[in-house]
Design an enzyme around this catalytic site. Structure first.
Site, PDB file in Angstrom:
ATOM      1  CG  PHE A  11       0.860  -2.065  -6.370  1.00 23.42           C
ATOM      2  CD1 PHE A  11       1.480  -3.280  -6.052  1.00 23.42           C
ATOM      3  CD2 PHE A  11      -0.274  -1.684  -5.662  1.00 23.42           C
ATOM      4  CE1 PHE A  11       0.961  -4.087  -5.045  1.00 23.42           C
ATOM      5  CE2 PHE A  11      -0.788  -2.486  -4.659  1.00 23.42           C
ATOM      6  CZ  PHE A  11      -0.176  -3.690  -4.359  1.00 23.42           C
ATOM      7  CB  SER A 115     -11.321   4.300  -4.898  1.00 21.09           C
ATOM      8  OG  SER A 115     -11.118   4.471  -3.528  1.00 21.09           O
ATOM      9  CE1 TYR A 140      -7.319   7.744  -6.509  1.00 21.28           C
ATOM     10  CE2 TYR A 140      -8.911   6.945  -4.893  1.00 21.28           C
ATOM     11  CZ  TYR A 140      -7.909   6.706  -5.807  1.00 21.28           C
ATOM     12  OH  TYR A 140      -7.479   5.407  -6.009  1.00 21.28           O
ATOM     13  CE  LYS A 144      -9.727   5.672  -8.883  1.00 23.66           C
ATOM     14  NZ  LYS A 144      -8.998   5.077 -10.000  1.00 23.66           N
ATOM     15  CG  ASN A 169      -7.257  -0.073   2.114  1.00 24.92           C
ATOM     16  OD1 ASN A 169      -8.453  -0.076   2.377  1.00 24.92           O
ATOM     17  ND2 ASN A 169      -6.525   1.013   2.178  1.00 24.92           N
ATOM     18  NE  ARG A 264      -4.184  11.012   6.972  1.00 23.98           N
ATOM     19  CZ  ARG A 264      -3.525  10.268   6.078  1.00 23.98           C
ATOM     20  NH1 ARG A 264      -2.516  10.790   5.426  1.00 23.98           N
ATOM     21  NH2 ARG A 264      -3.870   9.028   5.841  1.00 23.98           N
TER      22      ARG A 264
END
Ligand SMILES: NC(=O)c1ccc[n+]([C@@H]2O[C@H](COP(=O)([O-])OP(=O)(O)OC[C@H]3O[C@@H](n4cnc5c(N)ncnc54)[C@H](O)[C@@H]3O)[C@@H](O)[C@H]2O)c1
Length: 310
Positions: A11, A115, A140, A144, A169, A264
């Site tokens: 992407f 991120s 993750y 990173k 994002n 979550r």
């Protein structure tokens, strides 16, 4: 410059390719799959191999590369905690192997996409500057951060230049709406198809949506500059998931059908990035408004739904 893009068929990578070609750079893409949403570009040299295939990677680097833009990730925030050993082995260990090869083959600079949404953990301030403490809630983000630190180490030990871009994002065209990452694309696709969308929590969590073309411009600026260091890349503006749904309803002209689920524990309540450093160091500012970016994404999706039956 001759620039190698690892993960250049994804992407973000596909937009980085466009940006570099438009700026007259020679582009080499290393990816395990071809691009999903368009045919191979004639001006791009493509090496189809896995990031863990060090022989193939070294062969490409030995061909002469000025800058590497590293966009490969084998994990996503949600899934990374399921198998942290896999996360570390496939991302961290292979990235260190890459940096060693970069030294051996005289690569000037590595641009690494980190991120902004996960490395800080739960923010103590908003917007979040790069100096904010880092305490990720998922493997993750930890991986990173470790890759960022190894880049800094390789700079100190070997003089390898680097820019870390902590991206918030991203959303936009060529974002696969069937993936778990990327709320804007996933929600838009489902709204267009009249399907229910899953929202974890009450929709109050706030994210910083930045258009993918702006992220690609940040990669170009990082590759071309003499700057060494780390910068946030975001819109600098917060949008709650509820507000995102309203914006998507306005753009699509359709009502969202929402399935509200339990929140979550790895979703931080709010993350908005302070992007003053990248504006100062790389003269970069986001240019695409949310409205224009969503309209653009909708047009792309409608075309692809018709032509490829997504
Ligand atoms: N999309 C987001 O929300 C987001 C946010 C912040 C940071 N990032 C980071 O940006 C980078 C690019 O993300 P994206 O959204 O474009 O992802 P993507 O999955 O669309 O693209 C990644 C590309 O890397 C390739 N790839 C993955 N593992 C590979 C391997 N082992 N060997 C060779 N190729 C491999 C994939 O085939 C894919 O083309 C990633 O490092 C990601 O962690 C993404």
């Amino acid at each position: 410059m001759r620039i190698l893009i690892l993960g250049g068929c994804g992407f973000i990578g596909s937009h980085v390719v466009d940006e570099l070609i438009a700026s007259g750079h020679e582009v080499v893409v290393f990816d395990r799959y071809p691009e999903r949403f368009r045919s191979p570009l004639p001006d791009v040299q493509f090496c189809q191999a896995d990031f863990g295939n060090r022989g193939e990677l070294e062969e490409v680097l030995a061909g002469g590369i000025d800058v590497v833009i590293h966009l490969v990730s084998s994990t996503a925030p949600q899934s990374s905690n399921d198998d942290p050993i896999f996360d570390v082995q496939t991302n961290l260990v292979e990235s260190i192997a890459l940096f060693e090869m970069c030294i051996k083959h005289h690569v000037r600079k590595v641009v690494f996409i980190s991120s902004g949404g996960t490395v800080y953990g739960v923010p103590q301030a908003s917007p979040v500057p790069e100096t904010h403490p880092t305490l990720p809630l998922c493997s993750y983000g930890i991986t990173k951060l470790a890759i960022e630190n190894y880049l800094h180490l390789f700079h100190l030990l070997h003089g390898l230049e680097y820019v870390v871009l902590r991206v918030s994002n991203p959303y936009g065209t060529r974002q696969d709406p069937h993936r778990k990452q990327g709320a804007a694309a996933v929600f838009m696709y489902k709204i267009l198809k009249g399907e229910r969308i899953n929202v974890w929590g009450d929709g109050s969590i706030v994210r910083d949506f930045v258009h993918v073309s702006d992220v690609a411009r940040a990669c170009l600026a990082a590759a071309e500059s003499q700057y060494v260091g780390m910068c946030n890349v975001g819109s600098g503006t917060g949008l709650s998931i509820k507000q995102l749904i309203v914006a998507l309803q306005e753009v699509t002209g359709k009502k969202a059908n929402v399935n509200w689920l339990e929140s979550r524990n790895f979703d931080v309540p709010e993350i908005v990035l302070d992007c003053s450093r990248i504006e100062r160091e790389l003269s970069w500012r986001p240019q695409t408004s949310l409205q224009n970016g969503l309209v653009d994404m909708q047009n792309w999706m409608i075309t692809n739904i018709k032509s490829t039956k997504l």
